[in-house]
Design a protein around this motif. Structure first.
Motif, PDB file in Angstrom:
ATOM      1  N   PRO A   5       3.513  19.997   9.889  1.00 59.93           N
ATOM      2  CA  PRO A   5       3.350  21.435   9.626  1.00 59.93           C
ATOM      3  C   PRO A   5       4.588  21.995   8.923  1.00 59.93           C
ATOM      4  CG  PRO A   5       3.700  21.040  11.965  1.00 59.93           C
ATOM      5  CD  PRO A   5       3.585  19.704  11.310  1.00 59.93           C
ATOM      6  N   TYR A   6       4.349  22.897   8.012  1.00 61.08           N
ATOM      7  CA  TYR A   6       5.420  23.534   7.247  1.00 61.08           C
ATOM      8  C   TYR A   6       5.896  24.773   7.994  1.00 61.08           C
ATOM      9  CZ  TYR A   6       7.805  26.028   3.524  1.00 61.08           C
ATOM     10  OH  TYR A   6       8.735  26.701   2.792  1.00 61.08           O
ATOM     11  N   GLU A   7       7.183  24.838   8.265  1.00 61.31           N
ATOM     12  CA  GLU A   7       7.777  25.987   8.932  1.00 61.31           C
ATOM     13  C   GLU A   7       8.785  26.615   7.979  1.00 61.31           C
ATOM     14  OE1 GLU A   7       9.209  25.205  12.880  1.00 61.31           O
ATOM     15  OE2 GLU A   7       7.722  23.633  13.139  1.00 61.31           O
ATOM     16  N   PRO A   8       8.394  27.667   7.270  1.00 59.91           N
ATOM     17  CA  PRO A   8       9.252  28.217   6.223  1.00 59.91           C
ATOM     18  C   PRO A   8      10.537  28.865   6.739  1.00 59.91           C
ATOM     19  CG  PRO A   8       7.340  29.612   6.550  1.00 59.91           C
ATOM     20  CD  PRO A   8       7.130  28.386   7.386  1.00 59.91           C
ATOM     21  N   PHE A   9      10.577  29.289   7.989  1.00 61.45           N
ATOM     22  CA  PHE A   9      11.751  29.996   8.484  1.00 61.45           C
ATOM     23  C   PHE A   9      12.716  29.104   9.262  1.00 61.45           C
ATOM     24  CE2 PHE A   9       8.500  33.288   7.966  1.00 61.45           C
ATOM     25  CZ  PHE A   9       9.161  34.073   7.034  1.00 61.45           C
ATOM     26  N   ARG A  10      12.422  27.814   9.364  1.00 58.08           N
ATOM     27  CA  ARG A  10      13.298  26.906  10.102  1.00 58.08           C
ATOM     28  C   ARG A  10      14.692  26.872   9.471  1.00 58.08           C
ATOM     29  NH1 ARG A  10      11.867  20.783  11.530  1.00 58.08           N
ATOM     30  NH2 ARG A  10       9.955  21.882  11.985  1.00 58.08           N
ATOM     31  N   GLN A  11      14.759  26.729   8.168  1.00 61.60           N
ATOM     32  CA  GLN A  11      16.058  26.687   7.488  1.00 61.60           C
ATOM     33  C   GLN A  11      16.794  28.012   7.617  1.00 61.60           C
ATOM     34  OE1 GLN A  11      16.389  23.357   7.313  1.00 61.60           O
ATOM     35  NE2 GLN A  11      17.585  23.805   5.500  1.00 61.60           N
ATOM     36  N   LEU A  12      16.061  29.121   7.570  1.00 61.95           N
ATOM     37  CA  LEU A  12      16.687  30.428   7.716  1.00 61.95           C
ATOM     38  C   LEU A  12      17.317  30.592   9.095  1.00 61.95           C
ATOM     39  CD1 LEU A  12      17.178  33.110   6.282  1.00 61.95           C
ATOM     40  CD2 LEU A  12      15.020  33.917   7.244  1.00 61.95           C
ATOM     41  N   GLU A  13      16.629  30.133  10.122  1.00 58.62           N
ATOM     42  CA  GLU A  13      17.172  30.212  11.491  1.00 58.62           C
ATOM     43  C   GLU A  13      18.421  29.347  11.636  1.00 58.62           C
ATOM     44  OE1 GLU A  13      17.689  31.394  15.340  1.00 58.62           O
ATOM     45  OE2 GLU A  13      16.371  32.241  13.825  1.00 58.62           O
ATOM     46  N   GLN A  14      18.412  28.156  11.072  1.00 59.96           N
ATOM     47  CA  GLN A  14      19.587  27.290  11.120  1.00 59.96           C
ATOM     48  C   GLN A  14      20.756  27.927  10.366  1.00 59.96           C
ATOM     49  OE1 GLN A  14      20.085  24.439  12.855  1.00 59.96           O
ATOM     50  NE2 GLN A  14      22.205  24.609  12.176  1.00 59.96           N
ATOM     51  N   TRP A  15      20.477  28.545   9.240  1.00 62.46           N
ATOM     52  CA  TRP A  15      21.517  29.215   8.466  1.00 62.46           C
ATOM     53  C   TRP A  15      22.129  30.369   9.259  1.00 62.46           C
ATOM     54  CZ3 TRP A  15      21.699  34.189   6.178  1.00 62.46           C
ATOM     55  CH2 TRP A  15      22.762  34.373   5.305  1.00 62.46           C
ATOM     56  N   ARG A  16      21.306  31.139   9.987  1.00 60.63           N
ATOM     57  CA  ARG A  16      21.802  32.242  10.813  1.00 60.63           C
ATOM     58  C   ARG A  16      22.706  31.724  11.922  1.00 60.63           C
ATOM     59  NH1 ARG A  16      21.250  34.408  15.440  1.00 60.63           N
ATOM     60  NH2 ARG A  16      19.589  33.025  16.065  1.00 60.63           N
ATOM     61  N   ARG A  17      22.312  30.617  12.580  1.00 60.28           N
ATOM     62  CA  ARG A  17      23.146  30.042  13.640  1.00 60.28           C
ATOM     63  C   ARG A  17      24.480  29.552  13.080  1.00 60.28           C
ATOM     64  NH1 ARG A  17      18.182  27.732  15.854  1.00 60.28           N
ATOM     65  NH2 ARG A  17      18.608  25.921  14.563  1.00 60.28           N
ATOM     66  N   ASP A  18      24.453  28.923  11.909  1.00 62.59           N
ATOM     67  CA  ASP A  18      25.693  28.460  11.287  1.00 62.59           C
ATOM     68  C   ASP A  18      26.609  29.629  10.943  1.00 62.59           C
ATOM     69  OD1 ASP A  18      24.853  25.864  11.513  1.00 62.59           O
ATOM     70  OD2 ASP A  18      24.172  25.707   9.422  1.00 62.59           O
ATOM     71  N   LEU A  19      26.036  30.711  10.445  1.00 58.58           N
ATOM     72  CA  LEU A  19      26.814  31.890  10.099  1.00 58.58           C
ATOM     73  C   LEU A  19      27.419  32.529  11.352  1.00 58.58           C
ATOM     74  CD1 LEU A  19      27.525  33.376   7.503  1.00 58.58           C
ATOM     75  CD2 LEU A  19      25.604  34.904   7.953  1.00 58.58           C
ATOM     76  N   ASP A  20      26.639  32.621  12.424  1.00 60.28           N
ATOM     77  CA  ASP A  20      27.163  33.158  13.685  1.00 60.28           C
ATOM     78  C   ASP A  20      28.311  32.298  14.202  1.00 60.28           C
ATOM     79  OD1 ASP A  20      25.381  35.229  13.684  1.00 60.28           O
ATOM     80  OD2 ASP A  20      24.006  34.319  15.137  1.00 60.28           O
ATOM     81  N   ARG A  21      28.162  30.989  14.149  1.00 57.05           N
ATOM     82  CA  ARG A  21      29.208  30.083  14.613  1.00 57.05           C
ATOM     83  C   ARG A  21      30.469  30.236  13.766  1.00 57.05           C
ATOM     84  NH1 ARG A  21      27.116  25.194  13.656  1.00 57.05           N
ATOM     85  NH2 ARG A  21      25.576  25.552  15.256  1.00 57.05           N
ATOM     86  N   PHE A  22      30.318  30.411  12.454  1.00 57.59           N
ATOM     87  CA  PHE A  22      31.458  30.580  11.567  1.00 57.59           C
ATOM     88  C   PHE A  22      32.265  31.815  11.946  1.00 57.59           C
ATOM     89  CE2 PHE A  22      33.219  32.644   7.782  1.00 57.59           C
ATOM     90  CZ  PHE A  22      34.135  31.683   7.382  1.00 57.59           C
ATOM     91  N   PHE A  23      31.595  32.947  12.154  1.00 53.75           N
ATOM     92  CA  PHE A  23      32.319  34.171  12.461  1.00 53.75           C
ATOM     93  C   PHE A  23      32.849  34.197  13.887  1.00 53.75           C
ATOM     94  CE2 PHE A  23      30.098  35.798   8.690  1.00 53.75           C
ATOM     95  CZ  PHE A  23      31.221  36.249   7.998  1.00 53.75           C
ATOM     96  N   THR A  24      32.232  33.473  14.809  1.00 53.07           N
ATOM     97  CA  THR A  24      32.750  33.381  16.164  1.00 53.07           C
ATOM     98  C   THR A  24      34.033  32.564  16.200  1.00 53.07           C
ATOM     99  OG1 THR A  24      30.533  33.530  17.072  1.00 53.07           O
ATOM    100  CG2 THR A  24      32.233  32.633  18.511  1.00 53.07           C
ATOM    101  N   ASP A  25      34.070  31.479  15.439  1.00 53.27           N
ATOM    102  CA  ASP A  25      35.230  30.598  15.429  1.00 53.27           C
ATOM    103  C   ASP A  25      36.282  30.989  14.396  1.00 53.27           C
ATOM    104  OD1 ASP A  25      33.911  29.181  17.337  1.00 53.27           O
ATOM    105  OD2 ASP A  25      33.118  27.678  15.957  1.00 53.27           O
TER     106      ASP A  25
END
Length: 143
Positions: A5-25
């Motif tokens: 199954p194609y999940e179009p927002f999977r990459q967007l969610e991963q990108w948001r988590r990476d961005l949150d981790r960047f600004f936290t650290d």
């Protein structure tokens, strides 16, 4: 061949988590902690507890705690009395001045019975949970 199954927002969610981790650290380049005070919030069966790092408070009039249903606001002033004169200061990293921090609580709390203690630079606020409203079905009377 199996279909995936194609999940179009999977990459967007991963990108948001990476961005949150960047600004936290991300290190603070200004030498001051703009997140003062740091706050931990947890709950027990009967209460919500907020623990807050506020080193340098010298009297209780310097701290204000406001509770409004499920939001707690901690504010105050850190004064440094008997400090070294400005012309003798070579480096200043400790925070001094006004601070304020508001945090949403996981549930509604009651102001009655709320206690606050300050020891070793840690402010602990204990707030009893408010009674949860229960739903009740109302019978309709036909006449």
């Amino acid at each position: 061949m199996a279909l995936i199954p194609y999940e179009p927002f999977r990459q967007l969610e991963q990108w948001r988590r990476d961005l949150d981790r960047f600004f936290t650290d991300f290190p603070n380049p200004f030498g001051r902690d703009f997140n003062l005070p740091r706050i931990d919030v947890y709950e027990t069966d009967n209460e919500v507890v907020v623990e807050c790092e506020i080193p340098g408070i010298e009297k209780k009039e310097d701290i204000n705690i406001d509770v409004d249903e499920n939001i707690v606001t901690i504010s105050g002033t850190i004064n440094r009395y008997n400090e070294i004169r400005e012309d003798q200061m070579h480096r200043r990293e400790r925070f001094t001045g006004r601070f304020q921090r508001s945090v949403a609580l996981p549930t509604r709390v009651s102001v009655e019975g709320t206690t606050a203690t300050y020891k070793n630079g840690i402010l602990e606020v204990r707030m009893p949970k408010a009674a949860q409203e229960t739903r009740k079905r109302i019978d309709v009377k036909f006449q």
